[in-house]
Motif scaffolding. Structure first.
Motif, PDB file in Angstrom:
ATOM      1  N   ASP A 145       0.864  -1.188   0.000  1.00  0.00           N
ATOM      2  CA  ASP A 145       0.000   0.000   0.000  1.00  0.00           C
ATOM      3  C   ASP A 145       0.893   1.227   0.000  1.00  0.00           C
ATOM      4  OD1 ASP A 145      -2.274   1.505   0.020  1.00  0.00           O
ATOM      5  OD2 ASP A 145      -2.765   1.168   2.135  1.00  0.00           O
ATOM      6  N   SER A 146       0.305   2.351  -0.296  1.00  0.00           N
ATOM      7  CA  SER A 146       1.071   3.592  -0.223  1.00  0.00           C
ATOM      8  C   SER A 146       1.445   3.869   1.222  1.00  0.00           C
ATOM      9  CB  SER A 146       0.249   4.753  -0.794  1.00  0.00           C
ATOM     10  OG  SER A 146      -0.940   4.912  -0.045  1.00  0.00           O
ATOM     11  N   ALA A 147       2.426   4.695   1.408  1.00  0.00           N
ATOM     12  CA  ALA A 147       2.949   4.944   2.757  1.00  0.00           C
ATOM     13  C   ALA A 147       1.899   5.540   3.673  1.00  0.00           C
ATOM     14  CB  ALA A 147       4.176   5.848   2.687  1.00  0.00           C
ATOM     15  N   VAL A 154      -6.314  -4.479   5.130  1.00  0.00           N
ATOM     16  CA  VAL A 154      -5.537  -4.707   3.895  1.00  0.00           C
ATOM     17  C   VAL A 154      -6.392  -4.236   2.729  1.00  0.00           C
ATOM     18  CG1 VAL A 154      -4.314  -6.670   4.895  1.00  0.00           C
ATOM     19  CG2 VAL A 154      -6.420  -7.065   3.619  1.00  0.00           C
ATOM     20  N   PRO A 155      -5.751  -3.844   1.584  1.00  0.00           N
ATOM     21  CA  PRO A 155      -6.534  -3.414   0.417  1.00  0.00           C
ATOM     22  C   PRO A 155      -7.500  -4.516   0.006  1.00  0.00           C
ATOM     23  CG  PRO A 155      -4.251  -2.801   0.141  1.00  0.00           C
ATOM     24  CD  PRO A 155      -4.304  -3.695   1.344  1.00  0.00           C
ATOM     25  N   ALA A 156      -8.738  -4.117  -0.224  1.00  0.00           N
ATOM     26  CA  ALA A 156      -9.770  -5.089  -0.561  1.00  0.00           C
ATOM     27  C   ALA A 156      -9.527  -5.749  -1.923  1.00  0.00           C
ATOM     28  CB  ALA A 156     -11.141  -4.417  -0.522  1.00  0.00           C
ATOM     29  N   ASN A 157      -8.771  -5.057  -2.805  1.00  0.00           N
ATOM     30  CA  ASN A 157      -8.573  -5.581  -4.166  1.00  0.00           C
ATOM     31  C   ASN A 157      -7.296  -6.412  -4.280  1.00  0.00           C
ATOM     32  OD1 ASN A 157      -6.715  -3.568  -3.889  1.00  0.00           O
ATOM     33  ND2 ASN A 157      -7.312  -2.406  -5.728  1.00  0.00           N
ATOM     34  N   GLN A 158      -6.618  -6.666  -3.171  1.00  0.00           N
ATOM     35  CA  GLN A 158      -5.383  -7.447  -3.247  1.00  0.00           C
ATOM     36  C   GLN A 158      -5.608  -8.851  -2.663  1.00  0.00           C
ATOM     37  OE1 GLN A 158      -1.809  -5.701  -1.690  1.00  0.00           O
ATOM     38  NE2 GLN A 158      -2.175  -3.694  -2.687  1.00  0.00           N
TER      39      GLN A 158
END
Length: 371
Positions: free
Chosen positions: A335-337, A363-367
């Motif tokens: 993810d971005s910082a 966590v990012p939902a698309n990963q």
């Protein structure tokens, strides 16, 4: 002269002291008290009960007789009248006693004659007797009505008890647990009960007698509208307890239903669940961030340096334009910082939009899992 006065005073004190050491006596049988002793007149002797013999005046005159050395007294049946003794003339039933007229035993001088005294309430019949009113008897002090009778202002009349009452002493009384109501004896009802008849009471519908009063049994309540004990109809998750509906332990009545009590800092999700915000967890009765994290005003965050904790490793770049990576159980997420990767989330997945909660971390939902 001073010595003579002192001697006279001492002599007077001696006489007074001697007199104080003796007691007066009451003499009978014609004897008289002389120097604190009973003495017969001159010419008489004491035979054990009275003075016998012919009395002599001795040095006395006017009908007086000498007793002892120089005492003059009247004989029995005579009374002093100045320098002479005169014969007593007792009247009204009185008799001679020494030098006076007295009433015989049990009589008193009343209305110029000797009569028996009457008790309170009695009427005199003659000098020797009194009579109580019809039906009354004397108790030694006054006339009273015997048990089973009463005073009707003229005589003692027999009690005529009615309405279930019975005679007790001089009055009609109701049996135990009964009260005189409406001209008859009626049973005394306990608190809350109503009288069915003279001998029976009843509690309201559904109620029972308990410790002297009518009460609603457990599982019912007093229904004022219908004047009876009605069954409890608990709603909103409440349960019967005694005569009321209550919420189970740990719940409170809110908005017409039972809802769980949340700990400090938590938000009620539904009637049975509460949620700590921003990844905080319930600890010691309040919502707190897990060890190694801190509250930033909105959620619990990890410190900005690499940290090994519970099988994961989070890495942060030193500038906001970089990225960060999080390894959860062998899966890498990037993810971005300044993104929300690695933010702690609660059991209901309280992550920002575009993120999902994975074993307590956002966590990012698309990963998906990348190894």
């Amino acid at each position: 002269m001073k010595a003579t006065s002192t001697a006279s005073l001492l002599g007077l004190l001696a006489v007074l002291f001697a007199a104080g050491c003796h007691h007066h006596v009451k003499c009978i049988g014609g004897a008289r008290e002389v120097e604190y002793q009973c003495t017969c007149a001159e010419g008489q002797v004491w035979n054990g009960t009275s003075c016998q013999g012919e009395p002599k005046p001795g040095t006395c005159s006017g009908g007086y007789y000498q007793f002892g050395k120089d005492q003059c007294f009247c004989l029995d049946g005579f009374a002093p009248n100045g320098p002479q003794c005169i014969q007593l003339n007792c009247a009204g039933g009185s008799v001679v006693s020494g030098n006076e007229c007295v009433c015989p035993s049990a009589k008193q001088w009343i209305d110029n004659k000797c009569q028996v005294p009457c008790v309170e309430g009695a009427t005199r019949v003659d000098e020797n007797s009194c009579a109580c009113p019809p039906g009354a008897v004397s108790n030694g002090r006054k006339c009273v009505c015997p048990d089973g009778t009463y005073w009707d202002n003229t005589q003692c009349a027999a009690l005529n008890c009615t309405g279930g009452a019975f005679a007790s002493g001089n009055q009609c009384v109701c049996p135990a647990n009964y009260t005189w109501i409406d001209n008859r004896c009626q049973v005394s009802c306990i608190e809350g009960a109503h009288r069915v008849d003279d001998h029976n009471c009843a509690c309201p519908a559904g109620a029972v007698a308990d410790n002297g009063r009518c009460v609603c049994p457990a599982g019912t309540f007093w229904d004022n509208a219908n004047s009876q004990c009605s069954g409890l109809n608990c709603s909103g998750g409440a349960v019967p307890s005694g005569n009321e509906c209550v919420c189970p332990g740990g719940y409170s009545w809110l908005d017409n239903r039972c809802q769980i009590n949340c700990i400090s800092g938590a938000t009620r999700v539904d009637d049975h669940n509460c949620e700590c915000p921003g990844g905080s967890l319930p600890m010691n009765g309040q919502c707190m961030c897990p060890d190694g994290s801190s509250w930033n005003g909105m959620r619990c965050i990890l410190p900005p340096q690499a940290e090994q904790h519970h099988g994961y490793r989070q890495q942060h770049q030193s500038n906001l334009t970089g990225s960060k990576t999080l390894n959860i159980n062998g899966c890498n997420y990037t993810d971005s910082a300044n993104g929300s990767l690695g933010d702690l989330c609660g059991r209901n997945g309280a992550c920002p939009s575009g993120y999902t909660c994975n074993t307590g971390f956002c966590v990012p939902a698309n990963q998906g899992c990348r190894r």
